[in-house]
Design a protein around this motif. Structure first.
Motif, PDB file in Angstrom:
ATOM      1  N   ASN A 110      70.200 -50.004  34.179  1.00 40.95           N
ATOM      2  CA  ASN A 110      69.832 -51.138  35.019  1.00 40.95           C
ATOM      3  C   ASN A 110      70.337 -50.990  36.456  1.00 40.95           C
ATOM      4  N   GLN A 111      71.210 -49.979  36.683  1.00 36.89           N
ATOM      5  CA  GLN A 111      71.737 -49.828  38.037  1.00 36.89           C
ATOM      6  C   GLN A 111      70.793 -49.032  38.925  1.00 36.89           C
ATOM      7  N   ASN A 112      70.866 -49.288  40.193  1.00 36.72           N
ATOM      8  CA  ASN A 112      69.944 -48.668  41.126  1.00 36.72           C
ATOM      9  C   ASN A 112      70.657 -47.571  41.917  1.00 36.72           C
ATOM     10  N   PHE A 113      70.130 -46.361  41.800  1.00 35.18           N
ATOM     11  CA  PHE A 113      70.765 -45.250  42.482  1.00 35.18           C
ATOM     12  C   PHE A 113      69.875 -44.631  43.552  1.00 35.18           C
ATOM     13  N   THR A 114      68.744 -45.283  43.824  1.00 36.15           N
ATOM     14  CA  THR A 114      67.776 -44.688  44.745  1.00 36.15           C
ATOM     15  C   THR A 114      68.410 -44.314  46.079  1.00 36.15           C
ATOM     16  N   ASP A 115      69.181 -45.241  46.644  1.00 37.60           N
ATOM     17  CA  ASP A 115      69.750 -44.980  47.958  1.00 37.60           C
ATOM     18  C   ASP A 115      70.693 -43.795  47.928  1.00 37.60           C
ATOM     19  N   GLU A 116      71.522 -43.787  46.908  1.00 36.50           N
ATOM     20  CA  GLU A 116      72.506 -42.720  46.840  1.00 36.50           C
ATOM     21  C   GLU A 116      71.832 -41.358  46.656  1.00 36.50           C
ATOM     22  N   ILE A 117      70.788 -41.344  45.803  1.00 35.99           N
ATOM     23  CA  ILE A 117      70.056 -40.089  45.609  1.00 35.99           C
ATOM     24  C   ILE A 117      69.474 -39.620  46.928  1.00 35.99           C
ATOM     25  N   LEU A 118      68.875 -40.553  47.669  1.00 34.99           N
ATOM     26  CA  LEU A 118      68.261 -40.188  48.947  1.00 34.99           C
ATOM     27  C   LEU A 118      69.306 -39.720  49.944  1.00 34.99           C
ATOM     28  N   LYS A 119      70.506 -40.316  49.862  1.00 35.03           N
ATOM     29  CA  LYS A 119      71.578 -39.926  50.771  1.00 35.03           C
ATOM     30  C   LYS A 119      71.936 -38.450  50.572  1.00 35.03           C
ATOM     31  N   TYR A 120      72.181 -38.084  49.298  1.00 34.78           N
ATOM     32  CA  TYR A 120      72.529 -36.684  49.034  1.00 34.78           C
ATOM     33  C   TYR A 120      71.359 -35.762  49.330  1.00 34.78           C
ATOM     34  N   SER A 121      70.181 -36.282  49.019  1.00 39.05           N
ATOM     35  CA  SER A 121      68.979 -35.497  49.246  1.00 39.05           C
ATOM     36  C   SER A 121      68.881 -35.098  50.713  1.00 39.05           C
ATOM     37  N   LYS A 122      69.183 -36.063  51.593  1.00 41.66           N
ATOM     38  CA  LYS A 122      69.082 -35.819  53.022  1.00 41.66           C
ATOM     39  C   LYS A 122      70.234 -34.942  53.510  1.00 41.66           C
TER      40      LYS A 122
END
Lengths: 498, 356
Positions: A110-122
């Motif tokens: 249920n937790q949202n990790f989209t931002d964090e994934i995008l952060k590392y991605s960038k």
């Protein structure tokens, strides 16, 4: 000097076999450290000990200066050790984000990790889309998902097991940029590989294992690739070189081959054209799953093809089965050893009979002459340096390298006019690979034609005069290597036009 | 802790020892069962009747060989298909059709004398069995229908077909409407090879066939073809074997041999076609084939062993009023222990001292 991880005198035995015998390894802060060795040298055992999935019999480890003895991988991850395995553990039907969350300890979906994934991605150039389904991703993208999953745990040490074995050259150089950035930011990397060129490119130290023992730790740039290889296998390697290239007349051609795959997930082959001449070694490069298996099936004759598509010495062979093709002096070595090129539960003698030209005298009217069969397998074992107690051993009891040498020898003793081989050195130790390459070169020097289908670009580049690339079922024209050849191959491998 | 460790090579000793071990364990379990259900005096005599008497008694021993013959013949055929991974479970049906085909030829030439009649009946029975098995082969090759289900279900069809025949065209005209055929005349009966018993020439044929099968499996490419197809289908393609042909040939061979066994039963001990022709030989032969590890010479011995359980089982039924299911219990236990003991061929047992 500060060490992130110190491993001292670790020993681990399985029965009589010492998988690790008094091995030491020190990884500096913020460095990329190579762990080199052949299959069976003890690399996996050592890494499993570091990652907590195995307990050593003796020896000790220090993590950031403190005593460290993880009882399980969970404990290793808590300390900041993360690992990207050679075989990815991703669920194909789930999205990137869901996969990443499932891999984290103590986190719910249920937790949202989209931002964090995008952060590392960038930050590290790891291009992924969190909402994409993993099943649609390329191998390189899947590896990026695995790396991001590890980065979310803020590791101090990232272990990467053979990370480049499945990547295209472009993906490899992207990965190297990422790894260098990571090391700069304070995450040490333990880089397991047997590809020496890469190790010399990105690693600042290397630890070399052989037969469970430490050979030495060194700076890879201080040694040539050949020296490193010889340390790894413990003996001299022969230089590969064609003694004479004597290209003769056309012997085999594929003409406008198009074939729909029977398999739902297979690749359709589209309008493939290829010509092979006597005495030449032709290579088909490309990432696995782009039609190699489908093409090989048709070439071997396990599946028949339409009239006029396959021509051998001007004879239409599309409808001939593999046995009939062998009578014409076409021989084959498939990629899969156990279950395709050899029957695991049968002896080497029995396995000789898979490829049996009538002229060999192994059978007459279907009656088997076992004495003749055994003499041929003895010949293969001796001439091709197959390490086995006898020809009565089951195929599955041989190591990958030895079985591959047997399979190569089984076809080569027939002096094929045309040899078609897929992945000749896949999963084979460096010493055996060197032997196999040498045998292929001798065969071509003697005037035979060879077609090599391989994912290993180094192999293709070092052996072949004529190189094509297979991508999404389409075969490129022969690549002109004089003009930025490598770059062109790289583009073709990912489906671009040259 | 006890651990199983894979062996590098299959143990030659265990290949021979494991059947003996399985037989010992079966006998021990039987002993325990008997101790529970019988009183002390009877246990030893039941044991004797069950396991020893059939080998020593001058009436029971030839009966044992009579029973072993069809088990050998059917078992040989099945073992060939099983090696290739073709599971013909319905040998019983092919046996019945073979019996009908052979018997029908004999009845057609009723009272015609001639040495040619028996070979003709034999050929008819083999063709009958082959035809019946070829239905499963056709469905498997053409439509990928599982041969296990087809052969099994066709068994019931065959049994019903037998009773239809016996109430119709093949019924004895002077038989008071009993569903039985005429009793075969002398030229349609198998020669007896042991005076005063029912032991017929089929037993010799079975032994010859097992050596022929041994040659085919060990010395001929056909044997390699079925072995490779069963063990690694992709390698079979690589070797250039046509898998459809493998399916067809192995079903034809097992069907043909089952058909021949049906004819031997009809023209041997039975001497006519009756509803009692199906004797479960087709199913029991599956156990026979596996007990012998599909080895053609081994099948000679495993068929004798299973025949022993039949004859001994019948004998304790008669003498001690034990239920007939005792035979099946033994056959089941034997196969069960046998499969279990076979693990010792590929694995060795070690007592683990070191901690992991």
């Amino acid at each position: 000097m500060n060490y992130q991880l110190e491993v001292s005198n670790v020993t681990k035995s399985y029965g009589d076999l010492k998988a690790n015998d008094n091995v030491s390894l020190n990884i500096k802060d913020s460095s990329i450290h190579a762990l080199l060795g052949e299959n069976g040298a003890g690399k996996s055992t050592l890494v499993k000990i570091i990652y907590g999935s195995l307990m050593p019999d003796s020896g000790e480890m220090k993590w950031g200066g403190n005593s460290y003895s993880p009882k399980n991988p969970f404990e290793a991850r808590e300390n900041g050790i993360a690992m990207v395995f050679q075989h990815f553990s991703l669920f194909e039907s789930l999205t990137v984000e869901e996969n990443i969350i499932l891999g984290l300890d103590g986190v719910g979906l249920n937790q949202n990790f989209t931002d964090e994934i995008l952060k590392y991605s960038k930050q590290y150039g790891l291009d992924v889309n969190p909402q994409q389904v993993v099943g649609d991703l390329s191998v390189g993208a899947r590896q990026r998902v695995e790396i991001i999953r590890c980065l979310l745990q803020n590791p101090k040490l990232l272990i990467m097991d053979e990370p480049t074995s499945v990547l295209t050259p472009q993906e490899v150089s992207d990965l190297f940029v990422t790894l260098k950035k990571l090391a700069n930011d304070g995450c040490s990397i333990l880089y397991i590989s047997h590809k020496l060129e890469e190790v010399r490119e990105i690693c600042s130290e290397a630890t070399i294992l052989r037969g469970g023992q430490l050979v030495q730790s060194c700076v890879p740039q201080d040694h040539s690739q050949k020296e490193l290889a010889e340390m790894m296998i413990g003996k001299k390697l022969t230089e590969l070189a064609r003694s004479k290239i004597n290209i003769g007349s056309e012997i085999f051609s594929i003409n406008n081959l198009s074939e729909k795959s029977d398999d739902l997930y297979g690749v359709d082959l589209e309008n493939i054209n290829l010509t092979i001449r006597q005495g030449s070694i032709v290579g088909i490069a490309g990432v696995a799953g782009n039609g190699q298996d489908e093409l090989m099936e048709l070439l071997i004759g396990e599946k028949s093809s339409s009239d006029g598509v396959l021509k051998f010495n001007d004879r239409d062979i599309g409808s001939l089965g593999s046995h009939e093709r062998r009578q014409l002096s076409m021989f084959f070595i498939p990629e899969e050893r156990l279950g395709h090129g050899a029957v695991p539960d049968m002896s080497l003698d029995e396995n000789m009979l898979l490829s049996r030209p009538e002229s060999s005298g192994m059978t007459s009217n279907g009656v088997i002459d076992w004495i003749s069969v055994a003499s041929y397998s003895e010949k293969v074992i001796n001439e091709y340096n197959v390490q086995t107690p006898s020809s009565k051993m089951l195929a599955k009891s041989l190591s990958g390298g030895n079985l591959q040498k047997f399979m190569v020898g089984r076809e080569l003793i027939r002096n094929p006019e045309l040899l078609i081989v897929s992945q000749p050195t896949w999963g084979v130790d460096a010493g055996s690979a060197n032997n196999i390459h040498q045998s292929l070169i001798s065969l071509a020097d003697a005037g035979s034609a060879i077609l090599i289908i391989s994912q290993d670009l180094d192999e293709i580049l070092s052996l072949c005069e004529q190189i094509h690339v297979l991508s999404e079922g389409r075969l490129s024209d022969s690549v002109d290597m004089k003009n930025n050849g490598l770059e062109k191959i790289s583009q073709l491998m990912v489906g671009g036009e040259s | 802790m006890i651990k199983l460790i894979p062996r590098v090579e299959n143990s030659k000793v265990m290949i021979l020892l494991s059947p003996l071990l399985a037989m010992t364990l079966t006998a021990l379990t039987a002993l325990i069962i008997f101790i529970f259900i019988l009183d002390d005096i009877k246990v030893s005599s039941v044991f004797f009747t069950l396991f020893v008497l059939p080998l020593t008694d001058s009436y029971l021993f030839p009966e044992l060989l009579v029973k072993a013959a069809p088990l050998m013949i059917i078992g040989l055929g099945l073992s060939i298909g099983f090696r290739a991974g073709i599971w013909n479970i319905g040998a019983e049906g092919q046996y019945v059709i073979g019996g009908i085909a052979g018997g029908a030829v004999g009845l057609y030439f009723y009272n015609v004398e001639g040495f040619w009649l028996l070979p003709l009946m034999a050929i008819a029975s083999i063709l009958g069995g082959m035809f019946y098995a070829s239905i499963a082969a056709f469905l498997r090759i053409r439509y990928q229908v599982n041969e296990i289900l087809v052969t099994l279900m066709l068994t019931y069809v065959a049994v019903l077909f037998l009773s239809a025949m016996l109430q119709g065209p093949l019924r004895n005209p002077a038989g008071f409407n009993f569903p039985e055929s005429r009793i075969f005349h002398d030229s349609a009966m198998l020669p007896i090879i042991w005076e005063g018993t029912r032991l017929h020439i089929g037993f010799i044929v079975a032994i010859i066939l097992s050596f022929v099968a041994w040659f085919g499996i060990k010395k001929h490419m056909f044997g390699m073809q079925i072995k490779i197809t069963g063990s690694a289908p992709r390698a079979a393609k690589f070797a250039g074997f046509n898998d459809n042909k493998t399916v067809l040939y192995s079903l034809l061979i097992s069907g043909g041999l089952a058909g021949l066994a049906g004819f031997f039963e009809a023209s041997g001990p039975a001497g006519q076609l009756t509803p009692g022709l199906p004797q479960f030989y087709g199913f029991t032969a599956i156990i026979v084939a596996f007990l012998a590890r599909l080895h053609p010479i081994g099948i000679l011995f495993s068929a004798l062993l299973i025949a022993l359980s039949y004859v001994g089982g019948e004998e304790v039924q008669i003498e001690y009023n034990l239920p007939s299911s005792i035979t099946q219990i033994f056959q089941g236990m034997l196969l069960f222990y046998f499969l279990a003991c076979d693990i010792l061929i590929k694995y060795k047992v070690v007592l683990n001292k070191t901690k992991n």
